[in-house]
Motif scaffolding. Sequence first.
Motif, PDB file in Angstrom:
ATOM      1  N   ASN A  11       0.823  -1.201   0.000  1.00  0.00           N
ATOM      2  CA  ASN A  11       0.000   0.000   0.000  1.00  0.00           C
ATOM      3  C   ASN A  11       0.860   1.255   0.000  1.00  0.00           C
ATOM      4  N   ILE A  12       1.895   1.272   0.808  1.00  0.00           N
ATOM      5  CA  ILE A  12       2.812   2.417   0.868  1.00  0.00           C
ATOM      6  C   ILE A  12       3.494   2.619  -0.477  1.00  0.00           C
ATOM      7  N   GLU A  13       3.935   1.533  -1.091  1.00  0.00           N
ATOM      8  CA  GLU A  13       4.592   1.642  -2.393  1.00  0.00           C
ATOM      9  C   GLU A  13       3.631   2.156  -3.460  1.00  0.00           C
ATOM     10  N   ARG A  15       1.003   4.112  -2.973  1.00  0.00           N
ATOM     11  CA  ARG A  15       0.779   5.538  -2.727  1.00  0.00           C
ATOM     12  C   ARG A  15       1.964   6.362  -3.201  1.00  0.00           C
ATOM     13  N   ALA A  16       3.159   5.885  -2.934  1.00  0.00           N
ATOM     14  CA  ALA A  16       4.361   6.610  -3.350  1.00  0.00           C
ATOM     15  C   ALA A  16       4.439   6.692  -4.866  1.00  0.00           C
ATOM     16  N   ARG A  18       2.048   6.828  -6.953  1.00  0.00           N
ATOM     17  CA  ARG A  18       1.054   7.759  -7.480  1.00  0.00           C
ATOM     18  C   ARG A  18       1.302   9.191  -7.023  1.00  0.00           C
ATOM     19  N   THR A  20       0.744  10.252  -4.053  1.00  0.00           N
ATOM     20  CA  THR A  20      -0.316  10.585  -3.106  1.00  0.00           C
ATOM     21  C   THR A  20       0.227  11.294  -1.880  1.00  0.00           C
ATOM     22  N   GLU A  21       1.350  10.837  -1.369  1.00  0.00           N
ATOM     23  CA  GLU A  21       1.884  11.410  -0.141  1.00  0.00           C
ATOM     24  C   GLU A  21       2.215  12.890  -0.323  1.00  0.00           C
ATOM     25  N   GLN A  22       2.794  13.250  -1.450  1.00  0.00           N
ATOM     26  CA  GLN A  22       3.115  14.657  -1.698  1.00  0.00           C
ATOM     27  C   GLN A  22       1.836  15.478  -1.805  1.00  0.00           C
ATOM     28  N   VAL A  24      -1.102  14.815  -0.366  1.00  0.00           N
ATOM     29  CA  VAL A  24      -1.680  14.933   0.971  1.00  0.00           C
ATOM     30  C   VAL A  24      -0.944  15.998   1.773  1.00  0.00           C
ATOM     31  N   GLN A  25       0.374  16.014   1.684  1.00  0.00           N
ATOM     32  CA  GLN A  25       1.162  17.017   2.402  1.00  0.00           C
ATOM     33  C   GLN A  25       0.856  18.422   1.893  1.00  0.00           C
ATOM     34  N   ARG A  26       0.704  18.565   0.596  1.00  0.00           N
ATOM     35  CA  ARG A  26       0.402  19.878   0.014  1.00  0.00           C
ATOM     36  C   ARG A  26      -0.965  20.373   0.462  1.00  0.00           C
TER      37      ARG A  26
END
Length: 40
Positions: A11-13, A15-16, A18, A20-22, A24-26
Amino acid sequence: MIYLGEGARVNIEMRAARGTEQLVQRIAHLETILEQRGDL
């Protein structure tokens, strides 16, 4: 069979991959700015 730890890693891979993490942070950063301005 996928174990819980393996599923979390996948799941983490995903998201990374795509970005997604960047995103969400933005969004969190923009929400903070709007809250500080009193617009949210």
